[in-house]
Design a protein around this motif. Structure first.
Motif, short mmCIF file in Angstrom:
data_model
loop_
_atom_site.label_atom_id
_atom_site.label_comp_id
_atom_site.label_asym_id
_atom_site.label_seq_id
_atom_site.Cartn_x
_atom_site.Cartn_y
_atom_site.Cartn_z
N THR A 136 0.82 -1.22 0.00
CA THR A 136 0.00 0.00 0.00
C THR A 136 0.85 1.26 0.00
O THR A 136 0.41 2.31 -0.46
CB THR A 136 -0.93 0.02 1.23
N ALA A 137 2.07 1.17 0.53
CA ALA A 137 2.95 2.34 0.57
C ALA A 137 4.41 1.88 0.51
O ALA A 137 4.75 0.81 1.02
CB ALA A 137 2.71 3.15 1.84
N SER A 138 5.24 2.70 -0.10
CA SER A 138 6.66 2.35 -0.21
C SER A 138 7.38 2.63 1.10
O SER A 138 7.19 3.69 1.71
CB SER A 138 7.31 3.17 -1.33
N PRO A 139 8.22 1.69 1.54
CA PRO A 139 9.02 1.94 2.75
C PRO A 139 10.24 2.81 2.49
O PRO A 139 10.92 3.21 3.43
CB PRO A 139 9.45 0.52 3.16
N PHE A 140 10.52 3.11 1.23
CA PHE A 140 11.70 3.89 0.89
C PHE A 140 11.50 5.34 1.29
O PHE A 140 10.48 5.96 0.96
CB PHE A 140 11.97 3.80 -0.61
N ARG A 141 12.49 5.89 2.00
CA ARG A 141 12.44 7.28 2.44
C ARG A 141 13.68 8.00 1.91
O ARG A 141 14.77 7.87 2.48
CB ARG A 141 12.38 7.37 3.97
N ALA A 142 13.50 8.76 0.85
CA ALA A 142 14.64 9.43 0.20
C ALA A 142 15.32 10.40 1.16
O ALA A 142 16.55 10.53 1.16
CB ALA A 142 14.16 10.17 -1.04
N LYS A 143 14.55 11.08 2.00
CA LYS A 143 15.14 12.04 2.94
C LYS A 143 16.07 11.35 3.92
O LYS A 143 17.13 11.88 4.26
CB LYS A 143 14.03 12.79 3.69
N LYS A 144 15.67 10.16 4.38
CA LYS A 144 16.51 9.40 5.31
C LYS A 144 17.83 9.03 4.64
O LYS A 144 18.91 9.10 5.26
CB LYS A 144 15.77 8.15 5.76
N VAL A 145 17.76 8.64 3.38
CA VAL A 145 18.97 8.28 2.64
C VAL A 145 19.88 9.49 2.51
O VAL A 145 21.09 9.42 2.76
CB VAL A 145 18.62 7.71 1.25
N ARG A 146 19.31 10.64 2.12
CA ARG A 146 20.12 11.85 1.95
C ARG A 146 20.74 12.29 3.27
O ARG A 146 21.89 12.75 3.32
CB ARG A 146 19.26 12.97 1.38
#
Length: 208
Positions: A136-146
């Motif tokens: 239902t939603a992606s667990p990927f968090r671009a802000k966390k990676v950056r």
């Protein structure tokens, strides 16, 4: 006579009370047990079908079908970095913490750009999973990676004398495109020269 599972007296009494409660509600205990077994079998099948390796295979096939040029590269990278950690995992159970467990070790070995590239591929994978109604939603968090790894910086690439010579030779035809490529070789200071200062037969020489 058939074979029956070994059951303690207390467990037998508990089972009898459960069956009696079902019968009072008009439910056949045998039918109920069969339905529970079937539901468990379906859940196990769905879990296998939603395992990371199964969904990854579907994702790569979809990428190739859509003509994505880097599909083979994506397959190699995700198999190398993610499969050892996520094999057998239902994609719906994967979290951002799981993603960081893949990305952070790459960054720790001094490969920031590779870590960011893998993170981007993982984000694309989970975005596809959302679009395909697998999660239902992606667990990927671009802000966390950056925040953890940083962002891609521009890389300066300076041509060697041999490379400049090869490009100059390759653009000797004198056509418009060759002229453009040769112009790109000029140093930045050349961009400040006004065309009005150069006559039709003027020659400008770049000093090293």
């Amino acid at each position: 006579m058939g074979e029956y599972d070994v059951m303690s007296l207390e467990a037998a009494r508990t089972k009898a009370r459960q069956w009696a409660a079902l019968i009072d509600r008009g439910i056949d205990p045998k039918v109920q047990a069969d339905e529970e077994r079937q539901a468990a079998a379906r859940a196990a099948t769905e879990s296998r079908d939603r395992s990371f390796e199964t969904i990854l295979e579907r994702f790569i096939k979809a990428r190739r079908r859509d003509g994505i040029r880097k599909a083979d590269e994506d397959e190699r990278d995700l198999n190398r970095e993610c499969l050892p950690k996520w094999k057998g995992r239902d994609v719906a159970t994967l979290t951002n913490a799981d993603i960081m467990e893949v990305v952070e070790p790459i960054y720790a070995r001094g490969a920031q750009r590779q870590a960011l590239n893998i993170a981007q591929k993982i984000g694309t994978f989970f975005g596809w999973c959302v679009d395909d109604d697998l999660i239902t939603a992606s667990p990927f968090r671009a802000k966390k990676v950056r925040t953890t790894i940083g962002e891609k910086g521009s890389r300066d690439r300076v041509l060697t004398d041999a490379e400049i010579g090869a490009l100059w030779t390759a653009t000797a035809a004198g056509d418009v495109y060759s002229a453009v490529y040769r112009l790109l070789l000029l140093p930045a200071s050349a961009s400040t020269i006004s065309p009005r200062r150069l006559g039709p037969k003027s020659t400008w020489t770049a000093r090293r």
